[in-house]
Motif scaffolding. Sequence first.
Motif, short mmCIF file in Angstrom:
data_model
loop_
_atom_site.label_atom_id
_atom_site.label_comp_id
_atom_site.label_asym_id
_atom_site.label_seq_id
_atom_site.Cartn_x
_atom_site.Cartn_y
_atom_site.Cartn_z
N GLY A 142 45.85 32.47 38.02
CA GLY A 142 44.49 32.98 38.18
C GLY A 142 43.93 33.57 36.89
N ALA A 143 44.04 32.81 35.82
CA ALA A 143 43.45 33.29 34.56
C ALA A 143 41.96 33.57 34.77
CB ALA A 143 43.65 32.26 33.46
N ARG A 144 41.35 32.81 35.65
CA ARG A 144 39.94 33.03 36.01
C ARG A 144 39.84 33.38 37.51
NH1 ARG A 144 39.70 28.61 32.31
NH2 ARG A 144 38.60 29.22 30.37
N PHE A 145 40.74 34.23 37.94
CA PHE A 145 40.81 34.63 39.35
C PHE A 145 39.47 35.15 39.85
CE2 PHE A 145 41.81 37.26 42.98
CZ PHE A 145 42.88 36.64 43.58
N ALA A 146 38.87 36.02 39.07
CA ALA A 146 37.62 36.66 39.53
C ALA A 146 36.50 35.62 39.63
CB ALA A 146 37.22 37.77 38.55
N ASN A 147 36.45 34.70 38.70
CA ASN A 147 35.40 33.68 38.77
C ASN A 147 35.55 32.82 40.02
OD1 ASN A 147 36.23 34.03 35.64
ND2 ASN A 147 34.01 33.82 35.85
N ALA A 148 36.77 32.53 40.38
CA ALA A 148 37.00 31.76 41.61
C ALA A 148 36.63 32.58 42.83
CB ALA A 148 38.47 31.33 41.68
N LEU A 149 37.02 33.83 42.80
CA LEU A 149 36.80 34.69 43.96
C LEU A 149 35.32 34.82 44.28
CD1 LEU A 149 38.72 36.48 45.77
CD2 LEU A 149 37.81 38.41 44.47
N VAL A 150 34.52 35.10 43.26
CA VAL A 150 33.09 35.26 43.54
C VAL A 150 32.45 33.92 43.86
CG1 VAL A 150 32.97 37.36 42.12
CG2 VAL A 150 32.36 35.16 41.12
N ALA A 151 33.00 32.84 43.35
CA ALA A 151 32.47 31.52 43.71
C ALA A 151 32.71 31.24 45.19
CB ALA A 151 33.11 30.43 42.85
N LEU A 152 33.87 31.67 45.68
CA LEU A 152 34.21 31.38 47.07
C LEU A 152 33.65 32.42 48.03
CD1 LEU A 152 37.97 30.30 46.81
CD2 LEU A 152 35.97 28.82 47.12
N PHE A 208 47.10 37.30 37.66
CA PHE A 208 45.77 37.85 37.93
C PHE A 208 45.14 38.18 36.59
CE2 PHE A 208 43.15 41.70 38.75
CZ PHE A 208 42.28 41.18 39.71
N GLY A 209 44.25 37.30 36.15
CA GLY A 209 43.74 37.39 34.80
C GLY A 209 42.76 38.51 34.57
N GLY A 210 42.86 39.13 33.41
CA GLY A 210 41.89 40.11 32.99
C GLY A 210 41.24 39.74 31.67
N THR A 211 41.98 39.11 30.80
CA THR A 211 41.52 38.87 29.43
C THR A 211 40.22 38.09 29.37
OG1 THR A 211 43.86 38.80 28.82
CG2 THR A 211 42.26 38.06 27.16
N LYS A 212 40.18 36.95 30.06
CA LYS A 212 39.02 36.07 29.95
C LYS A 212 37.76 36.70 30.55
CE LYS A 212 41.58 31.66 30.17
NZ LYS A 212 41.58 31.27 28.76
N ASN A 213 37.95 37.63 31.44
CA ASN A 213 36.81 38.18 32.16
C ASN A 213 36.47 39.60 31.72
OD1 ASN A 213 34.74 38.01 34.14
ND2 ASN A 213 36.04 39.05 35.64
N TRP A 247 35.11 44.12 37.47
CA TRP A 247 35.63 42.75 37.34
C TRP A 247 34.81 41.75 38.13
CZ3 TRP A 247 39.13 40.33 41.21
CH2 TRP A 247 39.20 41.06 42.41
N LEU A 248 34.36 42.16 39.32
CA LEU A 248 33.57 41.24 40.15
C LEU A 248 32.17 41.05 39.58
CD1 LEU A 248 34.76 42.61 43.61
CD2 LEU A 248 35.44 40.44 42.50
N GLU A 249 31.62 42.13 39.08
CA GLU A 249 30.29 42.03 38.46
C GLU A 249 30.33 41.10 37.26
OE1 GLU A 249 27.30 43.09 39.55
OE2 GLU A 249 28.60 43.46 41.29
N ALA A 250 31.38 41.25 36.46
CA ALA A 250 31.50 40.43 35.25
C ALA A 250 31.60 38.94 35.61
CB ALA A 250 32.71 40.86 34.44
N ALA A 251 32.41 38.65 36.61
CA ALA A 251 32.59 37.26 37.01
C ALA A 251 31.32 36.71 37.64
CB ALA A 251 33.76 37.15 37.99
N LYS A 252 30.65 37.56 38.40
CA LYS A 252 29.40 37.13 39.04
C LYS A 252 28.38 36.77 37.96
CE LYS A 252 26.58 38.89 42.88
NZ LYS A 252 25.51 39.69 42.23
N SER A 253 28.31 37.60 36.96
CA SER A 253 27.38 37.35 35.87
C SER A 253 27.71 36.04 35.16
CB SER A 253 27.42 38.52 34.89
OG SER A 253 26.67 38.23 33.74
#
Lengths: 346, 346, 346, 346
Positions: free
Chosen positions: B172-182, B200-205, B254-260
């Motif tokens: 899940g390097a892009r775990f948050a991006n997937a989560l908000v997409a789903l 559970f990725g943090g770096t990319k996000n 983290w969720l806000e960042a991925a949402k953005s």
Amino acid sequence: MYFSSDNAGPALPSVMARVNAANTGFALPYGADPIMEEVRAAIRAIFEAPEAVVYLVATGTAANALALACYAQPWQMVFCSQVAHIQEDECNAPEFYSGGAKLCLVDTPDKMTPEGLHARIETEGVRGVHGGERGPVSITQVTERGSVYTVEELNALCAVAKSYDLPVHLDGARFANALVALGCTPAEMTWKAGVDVVSFGGTKNGCLGVEAVVFFDPAKAREFELRRKRGAHLFSKHRFLSAQMAGYLAGGAWLEAAKSANENAAYLVAGLRAAGAEFLHEPQANMVFTRFPRHIHQRLHDAGAAYNMWEPGLESGAPDALLAARLVCDWSITTDQIDLFLSHFA
Amino acid sequence: MYFSSDNAGPALPSVMARVNAANTGFALPYGADPIMEEVRAAIRAIFEAPEAVVYLVATGTAANALALACYAQPWQMVFCSQVAHIQEDECNAPEFYSGGAKLCLVDTPDKMTPEGLHARIETEGVRGVHGGERGPVSITQVTERGSVYTVEELNALCAVAKSYDLPVHLDGARFANALVALGCTPAEMTWKAGVDVVSFGGTKNGCLGVEAVVFFDPAKAREFELRRKRGAHLFSKHRFLSAQMAGYLAGGAWLEAAKSANENAAYLVAGLRAAGAEFLHEPQANMVFTRFPRHIHQRLHDAGAAYNMWEPGLESGAPDALLAARLVCDWSITTDQIDLFLSHFA
Amino acid sequence: MYFSSDNAGPALPSVMARVNAANTGFALPYGADPIMEEVRAAIRAIFEAPEAVVYLVATGTAANALALACYAQPWQMVFCSQVAHIQEDECNAPEFYSGGAKLCLVDTPDKMTPEGLHARIETEGVRGVHGGERGPVSITQVTERGSVYTVEELNALCAVAKSYDLPVHLDGARFANALVALGCTPAEMTWKAGVDVVSFGGTKNGCLGVEAVVFFDPAKAREFELRRKRGAHLFSKHRFLSAQMAGYLAGGAWLEAAKSANENAAYLVAGLRAAGAEFLHEPQANMVFTRFPRHIHQRLHDAGAAYNMWEPGLESGAPDALLAARLVCDWSITTDQIDLFLSHFA
Amino acid sequence: MYFSSDNAGPALPSVMARVNAANTGFALPYGADPIMEEVRAAIRAIFEAPEAVVYLVATGTAANALALACYAQPWQMVFCSQVAHIQEDECNAPEFYSGGAKLCLVDTPDKMTPEGLHARIETEGVRGVHGGERGPVSITQVTERGSVYTVEELNALCAVAKSYDLPVHLDGARFANALVALGCTPAEMTWKAGVDVVSFGGTKNGCLGVEAVVFFDPAKAREFELRRKRGAHLFSKHRFLSAQMAGYLAGGAWLEAAKSANENAAYLVAGLRAAGAEFLHEPQANMVFTRFPRHIHQRLHDAGAAYNMWEPGLESGAPDALLAARLVCDWSITTDQIDLFLSHFA
């Protein structure tokens, strides 16, 4: 009164400032950031080694294990002190990264002597393929017992290695502390003595988590880069490693920090000596191995002092029983804290 | 106009603030810092998994390689997509950390299907000791092509793995991006579907460099800790990893960042679509694989846009030749930048 | 006058006869041959261990490295004498097969004492993940210096290991020589004392190249089989390994061979003693470490005697200088050869 | 009627005779035996390669894994067919011996084409350190599907490898069968085509267990010797490996054996063809992949024929269902046995 380790203190203001400053906009990842250019130039200048190749990793064990792996074939021996960090505190990382090289220990309570190193090397590599081959020598400077090899001693150890045509690694997790203790140049403490690769520590002396690996032979560059990535030690947002190191080196912050740590250790030693404490090794940098009565240990613990007991017995025993402790001064320790600590000896 | 990667942007303000706040006084090293307590609790809450064990490392490759090594014996196969990050972009780190396990690739341009995974598993482990044993399944979410497995798809893939009694790793390097997409919960995307361990990725996000490894089976804790240290991935000043993750999770940053990031990618996609661009994969998170004429690429490059060409041909060829590019939106990209980028299509 | 090693002599007639007899028609490969059934039953009977699992490999180093790898995690320590074969003569094979475990050496000129072993174990495994974990104990019986642990000594060493819950490996490259020296049963020398896995040597005592690995815990079977294949030590025409071992065990040929070797060594020792030679270790099986004047070495070498000099100096020095040699009697040595050898002392 | 494998038959009379002849007196161990001198000279002559270095090991997997490890760095890719023995039947030994190199599979049902190899290589080594480096190409001759690369095909594959400056390994477990099928010289099938190192099989074609590794570049000698010992593949009583190979090569026994095996396979193919069987691959050496009705399989099994089913379905299904089988002729198979086998098709 925190003397447990120099890996538990805060980062230098100059380091943190540079990290904050780096946190803007986009930067090329994986070491191609402009700050790394600056770091590379700075380290080459510091070492008077314009050809040196310089890499950053985040832990001292990574620096050591990767540096050694570039010089130690899986069927070789790595020669080091039996109390070296690579032997005692890296959970077989050198063996892992080298693919199974063997650490051959020089039997010594602290520093290796040229004679001891020579004797150890002499017994290996004499059984054809059966016993494997001689490989690199690794020297820890400052040692894990707080001692500092003199430049003459480093020259002598490297001369032994070179007489067998073996490369030399310097584990400089406390490089700065040794340097200010000796008052020599980085070049004198490394390549001029015969060192081939250095783990140039930053973490213990005021960074968040960064160490440089410096190869004086540029031919090792490509292999290191591949090993670093394969070992999962290549940072994508590498600028944050670069920034730490840049802030660490800028304006000699690293030397000031080490000077402060060493001076505070000396101040502590003087106080301990005055209070009648013994010393297991003559303190030379920022680590103090000292022995004093159990009832004082007890008093210090009750007062919240934090440090590692080097001998058991705190829980029970005669109040006057002498027990050893390891006391480490990091850059941020204050004389006030030391005075407070010493006040419990009264 | 920086669309090269989400590993080249800055850290989130909340992350950096927490790192700065952590930089005071002494803290227990190696993961015993109080902030790690907070992180552990937060991640357990997020995953609705009060028994989960949580560790931090600094790179995504470390998270993946260490997590997999806890499940893949050296004589086993790891099943993954042929375009998985562990296959394509980790320089054999999974092989290194596992002691030589083999990656068995599911032949797919992007996501694995349950049928494809089943077929691949079925061909392995059928030759006794000669071909080795079946081992863990690794799923990349978001995929390296920007696709997101639905919860149903994850359930189906895990069901295939479980039918062979194989553990499942989620990269899940892009775990948050997937989560908000789903729009699902972390639990639904992991252990409820059958996942055993998550990177559970943090770096990319939005972090500087931190990833959590989350085991839903606490029995893996000790092995991971030993492997992490042996791999040189245990930080002494661990509080700076903890602080990043704490700042990342706090208040849902983290969720806000991925949402953005995802919304900006959608905005970019809409613009590209309007401009007539094609898409290699239907964009679902923050990565866009798109194809448009060479002369527009040229114009963008001249204007300083940064992104990865996915197909060669930029240097020469017909102006109207369609060439693919990978465009990644990180959390910090702005609609202004995207508008500027799109303006070159006019 | 060949005393160089017991790995340079011929195979026993019973071994060769069985190999020849096996060379007819087809046989299931990879250990499924019927002779292996016979070997398994014979070894179980010899060891009074009906549940034992038994495997064959072709070299002693393979037996040791594979057996140890089943018990030593990569982050663990293997405890052994500093003159163990696994330390001195296997070119890092134990490190290779275990994935980088570290050999921790008990400082002793020959046999380990329970106290020495205890002291060594006590210093390891006390640094949390930093220093790794305690792992198996490996005992060499006969030692590399020709000594034999008594059953009491084996019990005491195993008791130390068990007090730390550590498994025990016995390197029995010269198992038969030790057994006949002690006059005990194989069970007494192994599982009754606390040994978990044995390298049961055949090669040095009259086979072409075969060693059995005997696990008293059947749960290790599958892992060993996978490690053996992965290490490339699984023979396709396995019947030729089985046949060697069957011929070796049949009718007690193995015991006769070892008895002959030991008796001839005793005969040699008596002759050397009468001739005034010194002994570095009291010979107890088929290996003799002895010191006698350089001019006699010279005379022997001129006469074609073959053996290993244990100390340098043959080329030059005083004729009366005492120099050590290692003399090994294999099963095929004759008293005539020994008499001829001793005649040069007159 | 034993067609299961050519690893289940007996040894050639010339091989066994030489092994018996070698079993007298003492011989220098570890490859210093005089028979090895003879073998080295013979193999150099056979290959017209006076500088070649030649080593013996006991298993084909050892030959392959050790040979490849000398050319494949841990961070590299090994290119091979997806049905190569090193991929399918060596339980990750190549990964183990190389320290974690990755096998990159050319997608092909059998032989690699130059185009397929080129396409596979082209996709690797293009991601800097992220994807690792391109490494050696490994070619299996005879393939695992019974096909034989022509000299032209070998030249073309090697030319692809050389265009990327990659070394080439030939897995010649069935070297002799390929050689007699082609009617070329060993030099033409290896170094003249561009092969750097050969696993020259003996076991399958009439030895007990011996394979030569032949390096045309003598610079690899030392590394191989160290890797062999570290892998536990150095035999002490090495003369018994040497004797096998000497007996195998003497008087062209190896070529006669392969000729017989190939001819018998051709005889079998002719019979099968006449009986209406299909062929999955056109048989070219001693392996036959053929498909015929289930009821004939059943009849053969009832009559005691031994061979590997290549497709499931024997237990149930329509009597006329066509099911594939693998039939291997070893050197010792007789036309009587083949006639008996074919009689069940009537």
